[in-house]
Design a protein around this motif. Structure first.
Motif, PDB file in Angstrom:
ATOM      1  N   SER A 136     -27.600 -33.258 -50.252  1.00  0.00           N
ATOM      2  CA  SER A 136     -26.570 -34.052 -50.336  1.00  0.00           C
ATOM      3  C   SER A 136     -25.584 -34.601 -48.683  1.00  0.00           C
ATOM      4  N   MET A 137     -25.813 -33.850 -48.181  1.00  0.00           N
ATOM      5  CA  MET A 137     -25.349 -34.356 -47.034  1.00  0.00           C
ATOM      6  C   MET A 137     -26.299 -35.572 -46.138  1.00  0.00           C
ATOM      7  N   ASN A 138     -27.497 -35.357 -46.838  1.00  0.00           N
ATOM      8  CA  ASN A 138     -28.996 -35.940 -46.519  1.00  0.00           C
ATOM      9  C   ASN A 138     -29.015 -35.837 -44.470  1.00  0.00           C
ATOM     10  N   LYS A 139     -28.762 -34.144 -44.069  1.00  0.00           N
ATOM     11  CA  LYS A 139     -28.947 -33.733 -42.395  1.00  0.00           C
ATOM     12  C   LYS A 139     -29.805 -31.978 -43.366  1.00  0.00           C
ATOM     13  N   GLU A 140     -30.806 -31.726 -42.206  1.00  0.00           N
ATOM     14  CA  GLU A 140     -31.720 -31.125 -41.939  1.00  0.00           C
ATOM     15  C   GLU A 140     -30.117 -29.833 -42.129  1.00  0.00           C
ATOM     16  N   SER A 141     -30.333 -28.560 -43.023  1.00  0.00           N
ATOM     17  CA  SER A 141     -29.110 -27.093 -42.357  1.00  0.00           C
ATOM     18  C   SER A 141     -29.880 -26.467 -41.327  1.00  0.00           C
ATOM     19  N   ALA A 142     -29.691 -24.904 -41.500  1.00  0.00           N
ATOM     20  CA  ALA A 142     -29.739 -24.646 -40.520  1.00  0.00           C
ATOM     21  C   ALA A 142     -30.732 -23.832 -40.746  1.00  0.00           C
TER      22      ALA A 142
END
Ligand code: SF4
Ligand code: SF4
Length: 326
Positions: free
Chosen positions: A27-33
């Motif tokens: 939902s933050m529009n980015k890749e997670s670890a």
């Protein structure tokens, strides 16, 4: 030691399509670890996962926030207990098969043609991994197993029942996100036992809007199943069944739709509402003022909710809460 870090990094594990990680962060529009990448089943390397997690924790301790975590709303300062690094939240998102077809579904949002791929894809088996985590004493006594999308009532025969049994046997609870299209006796029963939280998101109060958002014909079916689940949840104070309304600008952000939705919720004696904003839209607009239409909806819901409890998602909580202050 007091430092900025996040609960998910320490205590959550997410089983995604082909990777295993501490959070979704979509939902933050980015890749997670991704602590284990390119995973398609077989032996789960716990030591590798723990090693990667410890490296991240070390970075947080030194105030060197990993790139994928920067600006994350989950970060907070605390005296983190590193002696008990067990998992207490497990998210299952490795199976994407689902007969619903929501316009906002993360699996197909950018590419609707992926629907066919996900509906026929063979996913890895999570059962041996859960057993391994338990046998390695890495599960807390009160685990919460969250079954995200796909659709658990469409899992292979016996799979959902096994997950419910495993979680209950380990004193845990299960949180189920369902389309509500297919009725599941197992879901109804676990609600009656008070060991589950269920969330179904019709996002509408009329058939026309439902079909626009879900792109399947199942409006009556979903509300019929909701009635059965809510009845079951209302028999046990430890169970929770919520009905969700994701506000989608230009589709269901009007009072007439919300009014029909609220009336249906009241009619089936729903106790919990969850309001959210479509996350792709939110990611692009969160720094702008809350649109008047959304403010009006939140106000209307709060004035007409009667005894229903209203919650917002973690990501949009601050933003939607602004509407309550007006
Ligand atoms: S992205 Fe956010 S939730 Fe995920 S591990 Fe980093 S700080 Fe935690
Ligand atoms: S119910 Fe969930 S998994 Fe199914 S299409 Fe909708 S968002 Fe996707």
């Amino acid at each position: 030691m007091r430092y900025k870090c996040c609960d998910y990094l320490l205590h959550q594990i997410v089983f995604d399509q082909t990777d295993i990680k501490p959070c979704c962060a979509t939902s933050m529009n980015k890749e997670s670890a991704k602590f284990i990448d390119n995973f398609n089943g077989g032996d789960f390397d716990i030591d590798e996962y723990i090693k990667q997690r410890n490296q991240y924790i070390e970075m947080f301790k030194q105030g060197n926030i990993p790139n994928c975590c920067k600006d994350c709303p989950m970060i907070r300062e605390d005296d983190w207990d590193e002696k008990n690094l067990y998992f207490d939240r497990i998210i299952m998102a490795n199976i994407a098969k689902c007969s619903c077809n929501c316009i906002y579904c993360v699996y197909t949002y950018n590419n609707p043609e992926l629907k066919q791929y996900y509906n026929t894809k063979k996913s890895y088996d999570i059962k041996p991994i859960l057993k391994k985590l338990r046998d390695s004493n890495l599960l807390n006594n009160n685990i919460l197993l969250i079954i995200g999308g796909g659709e658990c009532s469409e899992f292979p025969k016996g799979e959902l029942e096994w997950l419910i049994y495993f979680t209950s046997f380990n004193n845990g609870r299960i949180q189920i996100l369902s389309s509500g299209i297919k009725y599941s006796k197992a879901i109804e029963q676990i609600l009656r036992y008070g060991k589950a939280e269920l969330s179904i998101s019709p996002d509408s109060g009329t058939k026309k809007t439902f079909e626009k958002i879900k792109r399947v014909k199942a409006f009556e079916q979903v509300w019929e199943n909701l009635t059965r689940y809510i009845n079951a949840a209302n028999t046990n104070k430890n169970a929770m069944a919520e009905i969700k309304y994701i506000i989608i600008p230009n589709i269901n952000d009007n009072i007439s739709e919300v009014k029909s939705f609220l009336n249906k919720c009241k009619k089936i004696n729903c106790k919990n509402l969850h309001i959210d904003v479509e996350h792709h839209w939110y990611a692009e607009n969160k720094n702008k003022p809350v649109p008047e239409k959304i403010k009006t909806i939140i106000k209307y819901i709060n004035q007409n909710k009667q005894d229903m409890y209203v919650s917002y998602s973690v990501e949009t909580n601050n933003w939607l809460n602004q509407c309550n202050g007006d």
